[in-house]
Motif scaffolding. Sequence first.
Motif, PDB file in Angstrom:
ATOM      1  N   ILE A   1      -4.584  -1.411   1.264  1.00  0.00           N
ATOM      2  CA  ILE A   1      -4.075  -2.743   1.585  1.00  0.00           C
ATOM      3  C   ILE A   1      -5.134  -3.791   1.272  1.00  0.00           C
ATOM      4  O   ILE A   1      -6.330  -3.524   1.293  1.00  0.00           O
ATOM      5  N   THR A   2      -4.654  -4.963   0.954  1.00  0.00           N
ATOM      6  CA  THR A   2      -5.519  -6.118   0.785  1.00  0.00           C
ATOM      7  C   THR A   2      -5.083  -7.160   1.791  1.00  0.00           C
ATOM      8  O   THR A   2      -3.928  -7.167   2.228  1.00  0.00           O
ATOM      9  N   GLN A   3      -6.006  -8.032   2.175  1.00  0.00           N
ATOM     10  CA  GLN A   3      -5.699  -9.038   3.191  1.00  0.00           C
ATOM     11  C   GLN A   3      -6.126 -10.422   2.726  1.00  0.00           C
ATOM     12  O   GLN A   3      -6.898 -10.574   1.794  1.00  0.00           O
ATOM     13  N   GLY A   4      -5.580 -11.418   3.409  1.00  0.00           N
ATOM     14  CA  GLY A   4      -5.958 -12.794   3.140  1.00  0.00           C
ATOM     15  C   GLY A   4      -5.319 -13.353   1.885  1.00  0.00           C
ATOM     16  O   GLY A   4      -4.203 -12.992   1.519  1.00  0.00           O
ATOM     17  N   LEU A   5      -6.044 -14.221   1.209  1.00  0.00           N
ATOM     18  CA  LEU A   5      -5.527 -14.909   0.031  1.00  0.00           C
ATOM     19  C   LEU A   5      -5.034 -13.967  -1.070  1.00  0.00           C
ATOM     20  O   LEU A   5      -3.983 -14.227  -1.656  1.00  0.00           O
ATOM     21  N   PRO A   6      -5.738 -12.863  -1.365  1.00  0.00           N
ATOM     22  CA  PRO A   6      -5.196 -11.957  -2.385  1.00  0.00           C
ATOM     23  C   PRO A   6      -3.797 -11.447  -2.029  1.00  0.00           C
ATOM     24  O   PRO A   6      -2.943 -11.320  -2.901  1.00  0.00           O
ATOM     25  N   ALA A   7      -3.542 -11.151  -0.759  1.00  0.00           N
ATOM     26  CA  ALA A   7      -2.213 -10.689  -0.341  1.00  0.00           C
ATOM     27  C   ALA A   7      -1.189 -11.804  -0.485  1.00  0.00           C
ATOM     28  O   ALA A   7      -0.071 -11.585  -0.954  1.00  0.00           O
ATOM     29  N   GLN A   8      -1.571 -12.999  -0.091  1.00  0.00           N
ATOM     30  CA  GLN A   8      -0.664 -14.151  -0.160  1.00  0.00           C
ATOM     31  C   GLN A   8      -0.269 -14.462  -1.598  1.00  0.00           C
ATOM     32  O   GLN A   8       0.869 -14.810  -1.883  1.00  0.00           O
ATOM     33  N   LYS A   9      -1.189 -14.267  -2.526  1.00  0.00           N
ATOM     34  CA  LYS A   9      -0.909 -14.573  -3.928  1.00  0.00           C
ATOM     35  C   LYS A   9       0.091 -13.612  -4.567  1.00  0.00           C
ATOM     36  O   LYS A   9       0.608 -13.889  -5.640  1.00  0.00           O
ATOM     37  N   LEU A  10       0.376 -12.481  -3.908  1.00  0.00           N
ATOM     38  CA  LEU A  10       1.338 -11.523  -4.451  1.00  0.00           C
ATOM     39  C   LEU A  10       2.775 -11.994  -4.284  1.00  0.00           C
ATOM     40  O   LEU A  10       3.682 -11.421  -4.875  1.00  0.00           O
ATOM     41  N   THR A  11       2.993 -13.023  -3.479  1.00  0.00           N
ATOM     42  CA  THR A  11       4.343 -13.561  -3.323  1.00  0.00           C
ATOM     43  C   THR A  11       4.538 -14.708  -4.298  1.00  0.00           C
ATOM     44  O   THR A  11       3.584 -15.276  -4.817  1.00  0.00           O
ATOM     45  N   ASN A  12       5.769 -15.051  -4.562  1.00  0.00           N
ATOM     46  CA  ASN A  12       6.063 -16.169  -5.459  1.00  0.00           C
ATOM     47  C   ASN A  12       6.049 -17.501  -4.738  1.00  0.00           C
ATOM     48  O   ASN A  12       6.115 -18.544  -5.363  1.00  0.00           O
ATOM     49  N   GLU A  13       5.986 -17.453  -3.417  1.00  0.00           N
ATOM     50  CA  GLU A  13       6.075 -18.654  -2.587  1.00  0.00           C
ATOM     51  C   GLU A  13       4.688 -19.207  -2.277  1.00  0.00           C
ATOM     52  O   GLU A  13       3.839 -18.498  -1.735  1.00  0.00           O
ATOM     53  N   LYS A  14       4.431 -20.465  -2.638  1.00  0.00           N
ATOM     54  CA  LYS A  14       3.156 -21.094  -2.315  1.00  0.00           C
ATOM     55  C   LYS A  14       3.054 -21.227  -0.803  1.00  0.00           C
ATOM     56  O   LYS A  14       4.023 -21.552  -0.129  1.00  0.00           O
ATOM     57  N   ASN A  15       1.886 -20.954  -0.244  1.00  0.00           N
ATOM     58  CA  ASN A  15       1.620 -21.023   1.193  1.00  0.00           C
ATOM     59  C   ASN A  15       2.468 -20.050   2.005  1.00  0.00           C
ATOM     60  O   ASN A  15       2.861 -20.330   3.125  1.00  0.00           O
ATOM     61  N   SER A  16       2.764 -18.903   1.430  1.00  0.00           N
ATOM     62  CA  SER A  16       3.496 -17.852   2.134  1.00  0.00           C
ATOM     63  C   SER A  16       2.692 -17.392   3.351  1.00  0.00           C
ATOM     64  O   SER A  16       1.461 -17.352   3.307  1.00  0.00           O
ATOM     65  N   PRO A  17       3.359 -17.023   4.453  1.00  0.00           N
ATOM     66  CA  PRO A  17       2.637 -16.585   5.651  1.00  0.00           C
ATOM     67  C   PRO A  17       2.131 -15.137   5.581  1.00  0.00           C
ATOM     68  O   PRO A  17       1.634 -14.607   6.559  1.00  0.00           O
ATOM     69  N   ILE A  18       2.223 -14.491   4.438  1.00  0.00           N
ATOM     70  CA  ILE A  18       1.754 -13.108   4.279  1.00  0.00           C
ATOM     71  C   ILE A  18       0.229 -13.067   4.361  1.00  0.00           C
ATOM     72  O   ILE A  18      -0.451 -13.834   3.689  1.00  0.00           O
ATOM     73  N   ASP A  19      -0.313 -12.151   5.193  1.00  0.00           N
ATOM     74  CA  ASP A  19      -1.771 -12.011   5.237  1.00  0.00           C
ATOM     75  C   ASP A  19      -2.249 -10.590   4.966  1.00  0.00           C
ATOM     76  O   ASP A  19      -3.441 -10.326   4.998  1.00  0.00           O
ATOM     77  N   ALA A  20      -1.324  -9.660   4.708  1.00  0.00           N
ATOM     78  CA  ALA A  20      -1.708  -8.300   4.318  1.00  0.00           C
ATOM     79  C   ALA A  20      -0.626  -7.725   3.416  1.00  0.00           C
ATOM     80  O   ALA A  20       0.560  -7.975   3.626  1.00  0.00           O
ATOM     81  N   ALA A  21      -1.040  -6.975   2.417  1.00  0.00           N
ATOM     82  CA  ALA A  21      -0.090  -6.382   1.481  1.00  0.00           C
ATOM     83  C   ALA A  21      -0.576  -5.013   1.037  1.00  0.00           C
ATOM     84  O   ALA A  21      -1.775  -4.800   0.835  1.00  0.00           O
ATOM     85  N   ILE A  22       0.373  -4.099   0.894  1.00  0.00           N
ATOM     86  CA  ILE A  22       0.067  -2.785   0.348  1.00  0.00           C
ATOM     87  C   ILE A  22       0.014  -2.922  -1.172  1.00  0.00           C
ATOM     88  O   ILE A  22       0.945  -3.429  -1.785  1.00  0.00           O
ATOM     89  N   ILE A  23      -1.097  -2.484  -1.765  1.00  0.00           N
ATOM     90  CA  ILE A  23      -1.264  -2.637  -3.211  1.00  0.00           C
ATOM     91  C   ILE A  23      -1.384  -1.304  -3.938  1.00  0.00           C
ATOM     92  O   ILE A  23      -1.467  -1.272  -5.159  1.00  0.00           O
ATOM     93  N   GLY A  24      -1.366  -0.196  -3.186  1.00  0.00           N
ATOM     94  CA  GLY A  24      -1.429   1.104  -3.827  1.00  0.00           C
ATOM     95  C   GLY A  24      -1.091   2.225  -2.866  1.00  0.00           C
ATOM     96  O   GLY A  24      -1.329   2.114  -1.667  1.00  0.00           O
ATOM     97  N   ILE A  25      -0.507   3.283  -3.401  1.00  0.00           N
ATOM     98  CA  ILE A  25      -0.252   4.504  -2.631  1.00  0.00           C
ATOM     99  C   ILE A  25      -1.262   5.538  -3.119  1.00  0.00           C
ATOM    100  O   ILE A  25      -1.333   5.815  -4.323  1.00  0.00           O
ATOM    101  N   VAL A  26      -2.032   6.064  -2.198  1.00  0.00           N
ATOM    102  CA  VAL A  26      -3.127   6.979  -2.543  1.00  0.00           C
ATOM    103  C   VAL A  26      -2.598   8.402  -2.697  1.00  0.00           C
ATOM    104  O   VAL A  26      -1.969   8.933  -1.783  1.00  0.00           O
ATOM    105  N   ASP A  27      -2.867   9.011  -3.835  1.00  0.00           N
ATOM    106  CA  ASP A  27      -2.520  10.413  -4.057  1.00  0.00           C
ATOM    107  C   ASP A  27      -3.580  11.309  -3.436  1.00  0.00           C
ATOM    108  O   ASP A  27      -3.268  12.300  -2.779  1.00  0.00           O
ATOM    109  N   SER A  28      -4.843  10.970  -3.647  1.00  0.00           N
ATOM    110  CA  SER A  28      -5.956  11.712  -3.044  1.00  0.00           C
ATOM    111  C   SER A  28      -7.220  10.870  -3.204  1.00  0.00           C
ATOM    112  O   SER A  28      -7.256   9.939  -4.005  1.00  0.00           O
ATOM    113  N   PHE A  29      -8.236  11.215  -2.423  1.00  0.00           N
ATOM    114  CA  PHE A  29      -9.544  10.593  -2.608  1.00  0.00           C
ATOM    115  C   PHE A  29     -10.625  11.559  -2.144  1.00  0.00           C
ATOM    116  O   PHE A  29     -10.363  12.486  -1.390  1.00  0.00           O
TER     117      PHE A  29
END
Length: 88
Positions: free
Chosen positions: A57-85
């Motif tokens: 997950i990413t948080q803050g402005l990077p998460a907000q920028k994933l939406t098409n809406e300027k000033n979206s209230p999103i503050d966290a977004a899932i950006i990847g599903i982990v297969d293994s690490f």
Amino acid sequence: MLLGKVIGSVWTTQKEKGMENVKLLIVQPLNSLKESVGNIVIAMDRIGAGVGETVIITQGLPAQKLTNEKNSPIDAAIIGIVDSFEVK
């Protein structure tokens, strides 16, 4: 970015502008030993993660920028599903 495990879903009937048609998941942050750390996060999911999966997950402005809406209230977004690490 944070590593986390999806532990649940959130359903809402009313959402702020910019959050329409956004799937919300509850994510428990994890450390490198896959142990729970910190507070849970409610994160936007556009990639199709599910309960039980390990995600990035990413948080803050990077998460907000994933939406098409300027000033979206999103503050966290899932950006990847982990297969293994690996940590050495």
